[in-house]
Design a protein around this motif. Structure first.
Motif, PDB file in Angstrom:
ATOM      1  N   LEU A   1       0.823  -1.213   0.000  1.00 57.30           N
ATOM      2  CA  LEU A   1       0.000   0.000   0.000  1.00 57.30           C
ATOM      3  C   LEU A   1       0.857   1.263   0.000  1.00 57.30           C
ATOM      4  CD1 LEU A   1      -2.900  -0.995   2.410  1.00 57.30           C
ATOM      5  CD2 LEU A   1      -2.998  -0.685  -0.061  1.00 57.30           C
ATOM      6  N   TRP A   2       1.935   1.272   0.789  1.00 50.93           N
ATOM      7  CA  TRP A   2       2.818   2.440   0.809  1.00 50.93           C
ATOM      8  C   TRP A   2       3.428   2.663  -0.565  1.00 50.93           C
ATOM      9  CZ3 TRP A   2       3.412   6.517   3.674  1.00 50.93           C
ATOM     10  CH2 TRP A   2       3.007   6.478   5.009  1.00 50.93           C
ATOM     11  N   ALA A   3       3.877   1.584  -1.202  1.00 50.99           N
ATOM     12  CA  ALA A   3       4.475   1.714  -2.540  1.00 50.99           C
ATOM     13  C   ALA A   3       3.443   2.251  -3.533  1.00 50.99           C
ATOM     14  CB  ALA A   3       5.017   0.368  -2.995  1.00 50.99           C
ATOM     15  N   ALA A   4       2.219   1.759  -3.457  1.00 49.88           N
ATOM     16  CA  ALA A   4       1.170   2.227  -4.364  1.00 49.88           C
ATOM     17  C   ALA A   4       0.831   3.694  -4.105  1.00 49.88           C
ATOM     18  CB  ALA A   4      -0.078   1.360  -4.207  1.00 49.88           C
ATOM     19  N   GLN A   5       0.763   4.088  -2.839  1.00 51.24           N
ATOM     20  CA  GLN A   5       0.446   5.482  -2.515  1.00 51.24           C
ATOM     21  C   GLN A   5       1.527   6.427  -3.026  1.00 51.24           C
ATOM     22  OE1 GLN A   5       0.018   5.236   1.712  1.00 51.24           O
ATOM     23  NE2 GLN A   5      -2.161   4.749   1.623  1.00 51.24           N
ATOM     24  N   ILE A   6       2.770   6.064  -2.801  1.00 51.79           N
ATOM     25  CA  ILE A   6       3.869   6.933  -3.229  1.00 51.79           C
ATOM     26  C   ILE A   6       3.937   6.996  -4.751  1.00 51.79           C
ATOM     27  CG2 ILE A   6       6.386   7.207  -3.181  1.00 51.79           C
ATOM     28  CD1 ILE A   6       4.893   7.999  -0.584  1.00 51.79           C
ATOM     29  N   THR A   7       3.677   5.874  -5.419  1.00 49.30           N
ATOM     30  CA  THR A   7       3.651   5.876  -6.885  1.00 49.30           C
ATOM     31  C   THR A   7       2.544   6.787  -7.399  1.00 49.30           C
ATOM     32  OG1 THR A   7       4.510   3.628  -6.918  1.00 49.30           O
ATOM     33  CG2 THR A   7       3.456   4.410  -8.925  1.00 49.30           C
ATOM     34  N   TYR A   8       1.370   6.702  -6.786  1.00 44.27           N
ATOM     35  CA  TYR A   8       0.240   7.543  -7.186  1.00 44.27           C
ATOM     36  C   TYR A   8       0.560   9.021  -6.970  1.00 44.27           C
ATOM     37  CZ  TYR A   8      -4.500   9.450  -7.315  1.00 44.27           C
ATOM     38  OH  TYR A   8      -5.609  10.197  -7.597  1.00 44.27           O
ATOM     39  N   ILE A   9       1.122   9.341  -5.817  1.00 43.85           N
ATOM     40  CA  ILE A   9       1.448  10.738  -5.513  1.00 43.85           C
ATOM     41  C   ILE A   9       2.519  11.259  -6.460  1.00 43.85           C
ATOM     42  CG2 ILE A   9       2.517  12.223  -3.766  1.00 43.85           C
ATOM     43  CD1 ILE A   9       1.013  10.492  -1.698  1.00 43.85           C
ATOM     44  N   THR A  10       3.503  10.432  -6.774  1.00 43.23           N
ATOM     45  CA  THR A  10       4.552  10.839  -7.695  1.00 43.23           C
ATOM     46  C   THR A  10       3.984  11.078  -9.095  1.00 43.23           C
ATOM     47  OG1 THR A  10       6.167   9.579  -6.418  1.00 43.23           O
ATOM     48  CG2 THR A  10       6.793  10.190  -8.657  1.00 43.23           C
ATOM     49  N   THR A  11       3.081  10.199  -9.522  1.00 39.49           N
ATOM     50  CA  THR A  11       2.441  10.373 -10.831  1.00 39.49           C
ATOM     51  C   THR A  11       1.653  11.680 -10.881  1.00 39.49           C
ATOM     52  OG1 THR A  11       2.270   7.976 -11.069  1.00 39.49           O
ATOM     53  CG2 THR A  11       0.869   9.307 -12.492  1.00 39.49           C
ATOM     54  N   LEU A  12       0.892  11.961  -9.826  1.00 39.77           N
ATOM     55  CA  LEU A  12       0.149  13.230  -9.765  1.00 39.77           C
ATOM     56  C   LEU A  12       1.095  14.429  -9.807  1.00 39.77           C
ATOM     57  CD1 LEU A  12      -2.601  12.526  -7.082  1.00 39.77           C
ATOM     58  CD2 LEU A  12      -2.890  12.708  -9.543  1.00 39.77           C
ATOM     59  N   ALA A  13       2.187  14.344  -9.075  1.00 39.21           N
ATOM     60  CA  ALA A  13       3.136  15.456  -9.019  1.00 39.21           C
ATOM     61  C   ALA A  13       3.791  15.691 -10.375  1.00 39.21           C
ATOM     62  CB  ALA A  13       4.193  15.175  -7.958  1.00 39.21           C
ATOM     63  N   VAL A  14       4.146  14.623 -11.076  1.00 37.46           N
ATOM     64  CA  VAL A  14       4.774  14.773 -12.391  1.00 37.46           C
ATOM     65  C   VAL A  14       3.782  15.387 -13.378  1.00 37.46           C
ATOM     66  CG1 VAL A  14       5.714  13.474 -14.348  1.00 37.46           C
ATOM     67  CG2 VAL A  14       6.482  12.966 -12.023  1.00 37.46           C
ATOM     68  N   ARG A  15       2.534  14.942 -13.346  1.00 39.83           N
ATOM     69  CA  ARG A  15       1.513  15.534 -14.231  1.00 39.83           C
ATOM     70  C   ARG A  15       1.294  17.010 -13.901  1.00 39.83           C
ATOM     71  NH1 ARG A  15      -3.171  10.906 -14.854  1.00 39.83           N
ATOM     72  NH2 ARG A  15      -1.848   9.398 -15.915  1.00 39.83           N
ATOM     73  N   TYR A  16       1.275  17.325 -12.612  1.00 42.57           N
ATOM     74  CA  TYR A  16       1.122  18.726 -12.197  1.00 42.57           C
ATOM     75  C   TYR A  16       2.301  19.555 -12.703  1.00 42.57           C
ATOM     76  CZ  TYR A  16       1.088  22.786  -9.092  1.00 42.57           C
ATOM     77  OH  TYR A  16       1.106  24.059  -8.594  1.00 42.57           O
ATOM     78  N   ALA A  17       3.505  19.006 -12.579  1.00 32.90           N
ATOM     79  CA  ALA A  17       4.689  19.731 -13.036  1.00 32.90           C
ATOM     80  C   ALA A  17       4.643  19.949 -14.546  1.00 32.90           C
ATOM     81  CB  ALA A  17       5.951  18.968 -12.643  1.00 32.90           C
ATOM     82  N   ASP A  18       4.167  18.962 -15.290  1.00 38.50           N
ATOM     83  CA  ASP A  18       4.053  19.116 -16.735  1.00 38.50           C
ATOM     84  C   ASP A  18       3.025  20.185 -17.112  1.00 38.50           C
ATOM     85  OD1 ASP A  18       5.979  17.191 -17.198  1.00 38.50           O
ATOM     86  OD2 ASP A  18       4.526  15.560 -17.488  1.00 38.50           O
ATOM     87  N   LEU A  19       1.907  20.213 -16.397  1.00 42.38           N
ATOM     88  CA  LEU A  19       0.861  21.187 -16.702  1.00 42.38           C
ATOM     89  C   LEU A  19       1.262  22.615 -16.348  1.00 42.38           C
ATOM     90  CD1 LEU A  19      -2.329  19.251 -15.553  1.00 42.38           C
ATOM     91  CD2 LEU A  19      -1.665  19.823 -17.895  1.00 42.38           C
ATOM     92  N   THR A  20       1.990  22.766 -15.252  1.00 44.22           N
ATOM     93  CA  THR A  20       2.361  24.106 -14.791  1.00 44.22           C
ATOM     94  C   THR A  20       3.760  24.511 -15.221  1.00 44.22           C
ATOM     95  OG1 THR A  20       3.147  23.223 -12.685  1.00 44.22           O
ATOM     96  CG2 THR A  20       0.847  23.943 -12.794  1.00 44.22           C
ATOM     97  N   GLU A  21       4.460  23.605 -15.905  1.00 39.55           N
ATOM     98  CA  GLU A  21       5.824  23.852 -16.379  1.00 39.55           C
ATOM     99  C   GLU A  21       6.762  24.221 -15.239  1.00 39.55           C
ATOM    100  OE1 GLU A  21       5.604  26.660 -19.571  1.00 39.55           O
ATOM    101  OE2 GLU A  21       4.347  25.361 -20.781  1.00 39.55           O
ATOM    102  N   LYS A  22       6.610  23.504 -14.131  1.00 40.96           N
ATOM    103  CA  LYS A  22       7.501  23.692 -12.987  1.00 40.96           C
ATOM    104  C   LYS A  22       8.429  22.496 -12.877  1.00 40.96           C
ATOM    105  CE  LYS A  22       4.433  26.631 -10.353  1.00 40.96           C
ATOM    106  NZ  LYS A  22       3.780  26.885  -9.076  1.00 40.96           N
ATOM    107  N   SER A  23       9.376  22.582 -11.967  1.00 46.05           N
ATOM    108  CA  SER A  23      10.332  21.499 -11.758  1.00 46.05           C
ATOM    109  C   SER A  23       9.636  20.254 -11.219  1.00 46.05           C
ATOM    110  CB  SER A  23      11.406  21.964 -10.763  1.00 46.05           C
ATOM    111  OG  SER A  23      12.167  20.876 -10.321  1.00 46.05           O
ATOM    112  N   LYS A  24       9.960  19.094 -11.809  1.00 43.35           N
ATOM    113  CA  LYS A  24       9.344  17.851 -11.358  1.00 43.35           C
ATOM    114  C   LYS A  24       9.792  17.493  -9.942  1.00 43.35           C
ATOM    115  CE  LYS A  24       8.641  15.935 -15.913  1.00 43.35           C
ATOM    116  NZ  LYS A  24       8.899  14.866 -16.867  1.00 43.35           N
ATOM    117  N   GLU A  25      11.048  17.740  -9.632  1.00 42.98           N
ATOM    118  CA  GLU A  25      11.558  17.427  -8.294  1.00 42.98           C
ATOM    119  C   GLU A  25      10.848  18.252  -7.229  1.00 42.98           C
ATOM    120  OE1 GLU A  25      13.627  18.237 -10.849  1.00 42.98           O
ATOM    121  OE2 GLU A  25      14.360  16.233 -11.330  1.00 42.98           O
ATOM    122  N   ALA A  26      10.651  19.524  -7.513  1.00 40.24           N
ATOM    123  CA  ALA A  26       9.971  20.400  -6.552  1.00 40.24           C
ATOM    124  C   ALA A  26       8.515  19.981  -6.372  1.00 40.24           C
ATOM    125  CB  ALA A  26      10.053  21.854  -7.006  1.00 40.24           C
ATOM    126  N   ALA A  27       7.878  19.587  -7.477  1.00 42.26           N
ATOM    127  CA  ALA A  27       6.479  19.156  -7.387  1.00 42.26           C
ATOM    128  C   ALA A  27       6.355  17.868  -6.585  1.00 42.26           C
ATOM    129  CB  ALA A  27       5.890  18.973  -8.783  1.00 42.26           C
TER     130      ALA A  27
END
Length: 104
Positions: A9-35
């Motif tokens: 469950l922890w691995a799935a949660q972190i994967t989901y959060i990372t996927t959301l953050a990368v998509r957010y970074a792509d949409l807002t053109e911000k740094s993926k690491e910061a997101a």
């Protein structure tokens, strides 16, 4: 049983959060690491707040149950001293209430 499933469950949660953050970074053109750091910080902050509020609710419910089961042992002047009965048990209704709070 819980320990065996919690790692997945922890691995799935972190994967989901990372996927959301990368998509957010792509949409807002911000740094993926910061997101990713921001999203993980928000998630872990909310996770810890849930633990804090859960313990607070349990404390309030159990404190209320203890007050309703207290016995008076006497008065001295203006103050009344109360002591909890030595054989205090938590009523089953309180147990069910806590179960409903934490599971629901």
């Amino acid at each position: 049983l819980l320990g065996a499933g919690s790692g997945c469950l922890w691995a799935a949660q972190i994967t989901y959060i990372t996927t959301l953050a990368v998509r957010y970074a792509d949409l807002t053109e911000k740094s993926k690491e910061a997101a990713v750091q921001r999203f993980n910080g928000i998630y872990l902050g909310l996770f810890q707040m849930a633990r804090i509020f859960g313990n607070l609710i349990a404390s309030l419910v159990l404190n209320f149950a203890a007050k309703s089961n207290s016995t008076m042992i006497g008065q001295d002047g203006n103050s009344t001293q109360c002591r909890l009965a030595s054989n205090l048990t938590v009523p089953q209704s309180t147990e069910w209430m806590l179960l409903g709070i934490f599971e629901g």
